[in-house]
Design a protein around this motif. Structure first.
Motif, PDB file in Angstrom:
ATOM      1  N   SER A 184      58.074  15.685  16.660  1.00  0.00           N
ATOM      2  CA  SER A 184      56.615  15.783  16.632  1.00  0.00           C
ATOM      3  C   SER A 184      56.102  16.966  15.828  1.00  0.00           C
ATOM      4  O   SER A 184      54.900  17.052  15.570  1.00  0.00           O
ATOM      5  CB  SER A 184      56.060  15.850  18.050  1.00  0.00           C
ATOM      6  OG  SER A 184      56.538  17.006  18.701  1.00  0.00           O
ATOM      7  N   ILE A 185      56.977  17.879  15.421  1.00  0.00           N
ATOM      8  CA  ILE A 185      56.544  19.002  14.586  1.00  0.00           C
ATOM      9  C   ILE A 185      57.172  18.938  13.207  1.00  0.00           C
ATOM     10  O   ILE A 185      57.120  19.909  12.442  1.00  0.00           O
ATOM     11  CB  ILE A 185      56.864  20.364  15.247  1.00  0.00           C
ATOM     12  CG1 ILE A 185      58.359  20.502  15.517  1.00  0.00           C
ATOM     13  CG2 ILE A 185      56.061  20.533  16.531  1.00  0.00           C
ATOM     14  CD1 ILE A 185      58.744  21.902  16.008  1.00  0.00           C
ATOM     15  N   SER A 186      57.748  17.804  12.878  1.00  0.00           N
ATOM     16  CA  SER A 186      58.412  17.624  11.589  1.00  0.00           C
ATOM     17  C   SER A 186      57.600  16.728  10.664  1.00  0.00           C
ATOM     18  O   SER A 186      57.163  15.647  11.063  1.00  0.00           O
ATOM     19  CB  SER A 186      59.787  16.978  11.786  1.00  0.00           C
ATOM     20  OG  SER A 186      60.635  17.801  12.554  1.00  0.00           O
ATOM     21  N   ASN A 201      52.213  14.311   7.381  1.00  0.00           N
ATOM     22  CA  ASN A 201      52.425  15.589   8.050  1.00  0.00           C
ATOM     23  C   ASN A 201      52.782  15.362   9.522  1.00  0.00           C
ATOM     24  O   ASN A 201      52.837  14.236  10.005  1.00  0.00           O
ATOM     25  CB  ASN A 201      51.205  16.495   7.880  1.00  0.00           C
ATOM     26  CG  ASN A 201      50.013  16.056   8.720  1.00  0.00           C
ATOM     27  OD1 ASN A 201      49.903  14.885   9.087  1.00  0.00           O
ATOM     28  ND2 ASN A 201      49.136  16.985   9.022  1.00  0.00           N
ATOM     29  N   TRP A 202      52.969  16.440  10.244  1.00  0.00           N
ATOM     30  CA  TRP A 202      53.498  16.347  11.605  1.00  0.00           C
ATOM     31  C   TRP A 202      52.590  15.559  12.539  1.00  0.00           C
ATOM     32  O   TRP A 202      53.063  14.851  13.419  1.00  0.00           O
ATOM     33  CB  TRP A 202      53.713  17.751  12.175  1.00  0.00           C
ATOM     34  CG  TRP A 202      52.426  18.486  12.401  1.00  0.00           C
ATOM     35  CD1 TRP A 202      51.675  19.157  11.485  1.00  0.00           C
ATOM     36  CD2 TRP A 202      51.711  18.585  13.647  1.00  0.00           C
ATOM     37  NE1 TRP A 202      50.544  19.678  12.062  1.00  0.00           N
ATOM     38  CE2 TRP A 202      50.537  19.343  13.394  1.00  0.00           C
ATOM     39  CE3 TRP A 202      51.951  18.128  14.932  1.00  0.00           C
ATOM     40  CZ2 TRP A 202      49.613  19.642  14.397  1.00  0.00           C
ATOM     41  CZ3 TRP A 202      51.037  18.427  15.933  1.00  0.00           C
ATOM     42  CH2 TRP A 202      49.874  19.167  15.655  1.00  0.00           C
ATOM     43  N   SER A 203      51.310  15.636  12.340  1.00  0.00           N
ATOM     44  CA  SER A 203      50.382  14.979  13.257  1.00  0.00           C
ATOM     45  C   SER A 203      49.933  13.609  12.763  1.00  0.00           C
ATOM     46  O   SER A 203      49.318  12.849  13.524  1.00  0.00           O
ATOM     47  CB  SER A 203      49.147  15.853  13.454  1.00  0.00           C
ATOM     48  OG  SER A 203      48.418  15.947  12.245  1.00  0.00           O
ATOM     49  N   SER A 214      52.635   5.722   8.263  1.00  0.00           N
ATOM     50  CA  SER A 214      52.066   6.100   9.553  1.00  0.00           C
ATOM     51  C   SER A 214      53.191   6.572  10.466  1.00  0.00           C
ATOM     52  O   SER A 214      54.365   6.389  10.156  1.00  0.00           O
ATOM     53  CB  SER A 214      51.316   4.916  10.184  1.00  0.00           C
ATOM     54  OG  SER A 214      52.198   3.845  10.425  1.00  0.00           O
ATOM     55  N   ARG A 215      52.809   7.176  11.575  1.00  0.00           N
ATOM     56  CA  ARG A 215      53.806   7.631  12.529  1.00  0.00           C
ATOM     57  C   ARG A 215      53.260   7.530  13.940  1.00  0.00           C
ATOM     58  O   ARG A 215      52.042   7.557  14.148  1.00  0.00           O
ATOM     59  CB  ARG A 215      54.253   9.068  12.224  1.00  0.00           C
ATOM     60  CG  ARG A 215      53.168  10.117  12.399  1.00  0.00           C
ATOM     61  CD  ARG A 215      53.644  11.470  11.867  1.00  0.00           C
ATOM     62  NE  ARG A 215      54.745  12.001  12.670  1.00  0.00           N
ATOM     63  CZ  ARG A 215      55.542  13.002  12.262  1.00  0.00           C
ATOM     64  NH1 ARG A 215      55.358  13.553  11.080  1.00  0.00           N
ATOM     65  NH2 ARG A 215      56.505  13.438  13.047  1.00  0.00           N
ATOM     66  N   ASP A 216      54.172   7.434  14.886  1.00  0.00           N
ATOM     67  CA  ASP A 216      53.833   7.399  16.304  1.00  0.00           C
ATOM     68  C   ASP A 216      54.727   8.424  16.993  1.00  0.00           C
ATOM     69  O   ASP A 216      55.895   8.151  17.283  1.00  0.00           O
ATOM     70  CB  ASP A 216      54.060   5.999  16.869  1.00  0.00           C
ATOM     71  CG  ASP A 216      53.615   5.868  18.309  1.00  0.00           C
ATOM     72  OD1 ASP A 216      53.503   6.893  18.996  1.00  0.00           O
ATOM     73  OD2 ASP A 216      53.383   4.744  18.754  1.00  0.00           O
ATOM     74  N   ASN A 231      58.543   8.493  18.602  1.00  0.00           N
ATOM     75  CA  ASN A 231      59.473   9.054  17.603  1.00  0.00           C
ATOM     76  C   ASN A 231      59.730   8.058  16.472  1.00  0.00           C
ATOM     77  O   ASN A 231      60.883   7.854  16.061  1.00  0.00           O
ATOM     78  CB  ASN A 231      60.801   9.466  18.251  1.00  0.00           C
ATOM     79  CG  ASN A 231      60.715  10.819  18.926  1.00  0.00           C
ATOM     80  OD1 ASN A 231      59.627  11.259  19.309  1.00  0.00           O
ATOM     81  ND2 ASN A 231      61.837  11.483  19.087  1.00  0.00           N
ATOM     82  N   MET A 232      58.658   7.474  15.962  1.00  0.00           N
ATOM     83  CA  MET A 232      58.775   6.453  14.927  1.00  0.00           C
ATOM     84  C   MET A 232      57.870   6.770  13.749  1.00  0.00           C
ATOM     85  O   MET A 232      56.785   7.339  13.908  1.00  0.00           O
ATOM     86  CB  MET A 232      58.394   5.086  15.475  1.00  0.00           C
ATOM     87  CG  MET A 232      59.303   4.545  16.547  1.00  0.00           C
ATOM     88  SD  MET A 232      60.959   4.118  15.934  1.00  0.00           S
ATOM     89  CE  MET A 232      60.552   2.744  14.846  1.00  0.00           C
ATOM     90  N   MET A 233      58.330   6.367  12.577  1.00  0.00           N
ATOM     91  CA  MET A 233      57.519   6.407  11.379  1.00  0.00           C
ATOM     92  C   MET A 233      57.622   5.042  10.716  1.00  0.00           C
ATOM     93  O   MET A 233      58.647   4.363  10.846  1.00  0.00           O
ATOM     94  CB  MET A 233      57.996   7.487  10.408  1.00  0.00           C
ATOM     95  CG  MET A 233      57.141   7.571   9.155  1.00  0.00           C
ATOM     96  SD  MET A 233      57.676   8.818   7.981  1.00  0.00           S
ATOM     97  CE  MET A 233      59.237   8.174   7.415  1.00  0.00           C
TER      98      MET A 233
END
Length: 124
Positions: free
Chosen positions: A30-32, A52-54, A71-73, A77-79
């Protein structure tokens, strides 16, 4: 460390769509910042899209703008990379990469963790 694993590649006709997924284990997900790169046969690996991380900031290489969406969730822990209007020139192995900083980079050298890649083939 965040260890990425890609999935979702395949064979698709030009004009079609694919959705790539990247599952990344690790407490620092979540911070990567994360990104998708691709490498076509005989070519160097190149940046496709970053996030970005968020998820509040994203960027794309010019030739996928308007067609691809990253996108990411963080809860899962998915992108993801949604790829629409695919072209034969999008054929490549697509890699998920992570770096332990908030902001993404467009450079291969800035990423510390890479997946094994998922192959995308677009035929006309």
């Amino acid at each position: 460390q965040v260890q990425p694993v890609e999935s979702g590649g395949g064979l698709v006709q030009a004009g079609g769509s694919l959705r790539l997924s990247c599952a990344a284990s690790g407490r620092t997900f979540s911070i990567s910042a994360m990104a998708w790169f691709r490498q076509a046969p005989g070519k160097e690996r190149g940046f496709v899209a970053g996030i970005n991380w968020s998820g509040s900031s994203t960027g794309y290489v010019d030739f996928v703008k308007g067609r691809f969406t990253i996108s990411r969730d963080n809860a899962k822990n998915m992108m993801y990379l949604q790829m629409n209007s695919l072209k034969p020139e999008d054929t490549a192995v697509y890699y998920c990469a992570t770096r332990l900083t908030p902001a993404y980079s467009t450079f291969v050298r800035d990423y510390t963790n890479w997946g094994q890649g998922t192959e995308v083939t677009v035929f006309s």
